[in-house]
Design an enzyme around this catalytic site. Sequence first.
Site, PDB file in Angstrom:
ATOM      1  N   ALA A  35      63.007   6.884  26.161  1.00  0.00           N
ATOM      2  CA  ALA A  35      63.379   8.408  26.214  1.00  0.00           C
ATOM      3  C   ALA A  35      63.358   8.848  24.852  1.00  0.00           C
ATOM      4  O   ALA A  35      62.812   9.777  24.558  1.00  0.00           O
ATOM      5  CB  ALA A  35      64.979   8.615  26.748  1.00  0.00           C
ATOM      6  N   ALA A  38      59.778   9.010  23.767  1.00  0.00           N
ATOM      7  CA  ALA A  38      59.220  10.247  24.475  1.00  0.00           C
ATOM      8  C   ALA A  38      59.388  11.632  23.820  1.00  0.00           C
ATOM      9  O   ALA A  38      58.691  12.326  23.518  1.00  0.00           O
ATOM     10  CB  ALA A  38      59.467  10.164  25.905  1.00  0.00           C
ATOM     11  N   GLU A  39      60.885  11.639  23.719  1.00  0.00           N
ATOM     12  CA  GLU A  39      61.272  12.841  23.012  1.00  0.00           C
ATOM     13  C   GLU A  39      61.004  13.247  21.684  1.00  0.00           C
ATOM     14  O   GLU A  39      60.525  14.251  21.224  1.00  0.00           O
ATOM     15  CB  GLU A  39      62.895  13.073  23.096  1.00  0.00           C
ATOM     16  CG  GLU A  39      63.283  14.359  22.424  1.00  0.00           C
ATOM     17  CD  GLU A  39      64.333  15.145  23.278  1.00  0.00           C
ATOM     18  OE1 GLU A  39      64.703  16.363  22.939  1.00  0.00           O
ATOM     19  OE2 GLU A  39      64.667  14.630  24.296  1.00  0.00           O
ATOM     20  N   GLN A  40      60.648  12.281  20.864  1.00  0.00           N
ATOM     21  CA  GLN A  40      60.119  12.286  19.586  1.00  0.00           C
ATOM     22  C   GLN A  40      58.653  12.809  19.684  1.00  0.00           C
ATOM     23  O   GLN A  40      58.361  13.658  18.809  1.00  0.00           O
ATOM     24  CB  GLN A  40      60.012  10.818  18.790  1.00  0.00           C
ATOM     25  CG  GLN A  40      59.608  11.095  17.445  1.00  0.00           C
ATOM     26  CD  GLN A  40      60.403  11.736  16.409  1.00  0.00           C
ATOM     27  OE1 GLN A  40      61.610  12.083  16.710  1.00  0.00           O
ATOM     28  NE2 GLN A  40      59.756  12.003  15.236  1.00  0.00           N
ATOM     29  N   SER A  43      58.504  16.413  20.962  1.00  0.00           N
ATOM     30  CA  SER A  43      58.941  17.125  20.366  1.00  0.00           C
ATOM     31  C   SER A  43      58.341  17.882  19.140  1.00  0.00           C
ATOM     32  O   SER A  43      58.251  18.874  18.620  1.00  0.00           O
ATOM     33  CB  SER A  43      60.633  16.956  20.032  1.00  0.00           C
ATOM     34  OG  SER A  43      61.453  16.827  21.181  1.00  0.00           O
TER      35      SER A  43
END
Length: 119
Positions: A35, A38-40, A43
Amino acid sequence: MGIEITQWDVQEMIGTMPVKGNRQPFGLLHGGANAVLAEQLGSVASAMHAAQFGSIAVGLELSCTHHRAARDGVVTGVARPIHLGRSTTTYEIVVTDEEGKRTCTARLTCLLRPKPPGA
């Protein structure tokens, strides 16, 4: 986390993360580490898109499906846009192991907001 972004582009953001140091107690890559990767990636790509409007990107929703375990080596995440708008972005992030097998599929939606004063 050891994340390294290797390709910076709104249309395809790529990064790697070592499994070692990011395992859960049973020796598998922690789902939360997927997660974070993925968020890095999503974003940063969203922020690059938002910048052209003088906006910033903030996470709105993240979902992850874990398909198979990674036990060692390095995983690679590739974020590609599903939607690039003026108020939201949505990216699909595919995480694979060193053999190219999909270990996780994530979807990140970011809200684009006006840049705060002084930012």
